[in-house]
Design a protein around this motif. Structure first.
Motif, PDB file in Angstrom:
ATOM      1  N   ASN A 168     -10.088  -0.434  -7.913  1.00 12.55           N
ATOM      2  CA  ASN A 168     -11.377  -0.382  -8.170  1.00 12.55           C
ATOM      3  C   ASN A 168     -11.598   0.439  -9.981  1.00 12.55           C
ATOM      4  N   ASP A 169     -12.775   0.210 -10.638  1.00 13.91           N
ATOM      5  CA  ASP A 169     -13.084   0.794 -11.855  1.00 13.91           C
ATOM      6  C   ASP A 169     -11.816   0.524 -12.911  1.00 13.91           C
ATOM      7  N   VAL A 170     -11.293  -0.919 -12.843  1.00 11.00           N
ATOM      8  CA  VAL A 170     -10.218  -1.184 -13.660  1.00 11.00           C
ATOM      9  C   VAL A 170     -10.675  -1.311 -15.094  1.00 11.00           C
ATOM     10  N   VAL A 171     -11.812  -1.398 -15.508  1.00 10.26           N
ATOM     11  CA  VAL A 171     -12.228  -1.476 -16.768  1.00 10.26           C
ATOM     12  C   VAL A 171     -12.466   0.005 -17.664  1.00 10.26           C
ATOM     13  N   LYS A 172     -13.487   0.586 -16.827  1.00 10.09           N
ATOM     14  CA  LYS A 172     -14.141   1.826 -17.033  1.00 10.09           C
ATOM     15  C   LYS A 172     -13.027   3.020 -16.706  1.00 10.09           C
ATOM     16  N   ASN A 173     -12.220   2.802 -15.978  1.00 13.19           N
ATOM     17  CA  ASN A 173     -11.425   3.798 -15.447  1.00 13.19           C
ATOM     18  C   ASN A 173      -9.892   3.556 -15.092  1.00 13.19           C
ATOM     19  N   PRO A 174      -9.336   2.723 -15.768  1.00 10.21           N
ATOM     20  CA  PRO A 174      -7.995   2.333 -15.399  1.00 10.21           C
ATOM     21  C   PRO A 174      -6.668   3.177 -15.247  1.00 10.21           C
ATOM     22  N   ASP A 175      -6.295   2.906 -14.019  1.00  6.04           N
ATOM     23  CA  ASP A 175      -5.023   3.770 -13.747  1.00  6.04           C
ATOM     24  C   ASP A 175      -4.035   2.767 -13.289  1.00  6.04           C
ATOM     25  N   ILE A 176      -3.215   2.154 -14.060  1.00  3.02           N
ATOM     26  CA  ILE A 176      -2.095   1.180 -13.665  1.00  3.02           C
ATOM     27  C   ILE A 176      -1.206   1.752 -12.756  1.00  3.02           C
ATOM     28  N   GLU A 177      -0.732   3.132 -13.291  1.00  2.00           N
ATOM     29  CA  GLU A 177       0.253   3.852 -12.386  1.00  2.00           C
ATOM     30  C   GLU A 177      -0.120   3.904 -10.960  1.00  2.00           C
ATOM     31  N   ARG A 178      -1.301   4.189 -10.677  1.00  2.00           N
ATOM     32  CA  ARG A 178      -1.992   4.410  -9.395  1.00  2.00           C
ATOM     33  C   ARG A 178      -2.093   3.229  -8.469  1.00  2.00           C
ATOM     34  N   PHE A 179      -2.527   1.997  -9.401  1.00  2.00           N
ATOM     35  CA  PHE A 179      -2.900   0.736  -8.886  1.00  2.00           C
ATOM     36  C   PHE A 179      -1.574   0.342  -8.393  1.00  2.00           C
ATOM     37  N   THR A 180      -0.423   0.216  -9.199  1.00  2.00           N
ATOM     38  CA  THR A 180       0.806  -0.353  -8.560  1.00  2.00           C
ATOM     39  C   THR A 180       1.114   0.381  -7.523  1.00  2.00           C
ATOM     40  N   ARG A 181       1.338   1.730  -7.565  1.00  2.00           N
ATOM     41  CA  ARG A 181       1.855   2.673  -6.354  1.00  2.00           C
ATOM     42  C   ARG A 181       1.285   2.374  -5.385  1.00  2.00           C
ATOM     43  N   ASP A 182      -0.192   2.305  -5.355  1.00  4.41           N
ATOM     44  CA  ASP A 182      -0.950   1.933  -4.063  1.00  4.41           C
ATOM     45  C   ASP A 182      -0.458   0.445  -3.548  1.00  4.41           C
ATOM     46  N   TYR A 183      -0.576  -0.454  -4.471  1.00  2.16           N
ATOM     47  CA  TYR A 183      -0.191  -1.764  -4.113  1.00  2.16           C
ATOM     48  C   TYR A 183       1.129  -2.018  -3.430  1.00  2.16           C
ATOM     49  N   GLU A 184       2.133  -1.326  -3.851  1.00  2.00           N
ATOM     50  CA  GLU A 184       3.407  -1.170  -3.339  1.00  2.00           C
ATOM     51  C   GLU A 184       3.381  -0.909  -1.951  1.00  2.00           C
ATOM     52  N   ALA A 185       2.713   0.332  -1.730  1.00  6.78           N
ATOM     53  CA  ALA A 185       2.783   0.798  -0.451  1.00  6.78           C
ATOM     54  C   ALA A 185       1.764   0.262   0.647  1.00  6.78           C
ATOM     55  N   HIS A 186       0.798  -0.507  -0.004  1.00  6.73           N
ATOM     56  CA  HIS A 186       0.040  -1.448   0.986  1.00  6.73           C
ATOM     57  C   HIS A 186       0.981  -2.435   1.484  1.00  6.73           C
ATOM     58  N   LEU A 187       1.611  -3.187   0.369  1.00  6.96           N
ATOM     59  CA  LEU A 187       2.497  -4.377   0.812  1.00  6.96           C
ATOM     60  C   LEU A 187       3.596  -3.724   1.613  1.00  6.96           C
ATOM     61  N   ARG A 188       4.002  -2.746   1.334  1.00 10.21           N
ATOM     62  CA  ARG A 188       5.162  -2.276   2.504  1.00 10.21           C
ATOM     63  C   ARG A 188       4.534  -1.974   3.809  1.00 10.21           C
ATOM     64  N   LYS A 189       3.316  -1.617   3.982  1.00  6.73           N
ATOM     65  CA  LYS A 189       2.949  -1.305   5.316  1.00  6.73           C
ATOM     66  C   LYS A 189       2.490  -2.553   5.926  1.00  6.73           C
ATOM     67  N   VAL A 190       2.002  -3.554   5.079  1.00 13.44           N
ATOM     68  CA  VAL A 190       1.571  -4.604   5.772  1.00 13.44           C
ATOM     69  C   VAL A 190       2.780  -5.547   5.943  1.00 13.44           C
ATOM     70  N   PHE A 191       3.684  -5.775   5.157  1.00 16.06           N
ATOM     71  CA  PHE A 191       4.651  -6.771   5.440  1.00 16.06           C
ATOM     72  C   PHE A 191       6.119  -5.980   5.704  1.00 16.06           C
ATOM     73  N   GLY A 192       6.357  -4.589   5.794  1.00 19.48           N
ATOM     74  CA  GLY A 192       7.476  -3.924   5.710  1.00 19.48           C
ATOM     75  C   GLY A 192       7.899  -4.013   7.408  1.00 19.48           C
TER      76      GLY A 192
END
Length: 192
Positions: A168-192
């Motif tokens: 969320n908020d990828v234009v007005k408040n981008p936080d690529i480090e948080r986005f990638t960290r959260d996505y990796e955790a999501h993938l590990r939870k769903v597919f780990g």
């Protein structure tokens, strides 16, 4: 698992689809590090219709990576769905599931790829509260309520829904480090 990664990001209105590509590439690395096999399609680079249908037959799960354009998937993702799903009639979907003896029953049950899954990974400029807070823009329906039509298109093939990931908020408040960290955790939870 065999996981199909579909990148629906594309250059548009000065945006080069960089975040979608970043998340798509992260998914490939993360899933392969977990021992999964991946195949991928970047829609805006073009695709072979028969090859895409074969990927849906091959996969155990598909991850749709895409930005939101005007409250929905980009038109090129919708075009891909229309072409590939229609091109897959008789392979990934038989029909709408109804029979003439009972035409009001069974709609949406004619999918031929049952036992497979789909997951959405979407990027939005809207804050999360716009989706979840009652009385806000999306009336509290949540991200999956906004994407109900897209989930149902996939479920029409027989797939089951996996938990959605949203940045969320990828234009007005981008936080690529948080986005990638959260996505990796999501993938590990769903597919780990």
């Amino acid at each position: 698992m065999k996981i199909l990664l579909i990148n629906g990001g594309a250059p548009f209105n000065g945006n080069g689809g960089k975040l979608s590509k970043t998340l798509h590439d992260l998914a490939k690395r993360t899933l392969e590090s977990l021992g999964h096999e991946t195949r991928e399609t970047t829609i805006h680079e073009g695709y072979d219709l028969e090859g895409e249908v074969e990927k849906f037959l091959w996969m155990d799960a598909v991850i749709w990576q895409m930005p939101a354009w005007w409250m929905s998937e980009p038109w090129l993702v919708k075009k891909y769905v229309d072409e590939v799903f229609m091109g897959g009639i008789g392979k990934i979907v038989a029909n709408d599931g109804r029979h003439s003896a009972s035409p009001n029953d069974g709609y949406g049950t004619g999918g031929l790829i049952k036992g497979k899954s789909h997951m959405l990974s979407v990027t939005w400029n809207a804050p999360l509260q716009a989706f979840d807070r009652p009385g806000d823009f999306f009336e509290g329906v949540g991200v999956d309520g906004v994407y109900l039509h897209f989930h149902k298109a996939n479920e029409f093939l027989g797939t089951k829904r996996l938990p959605t990931f949203i940045c969320n908020d990828v234009v007005k408040n981008p936080d690529i480090e948080r986005f990638t960290r959260d996505y990796e955790a999501h993938l590990r939870k769903v597919f780990g």
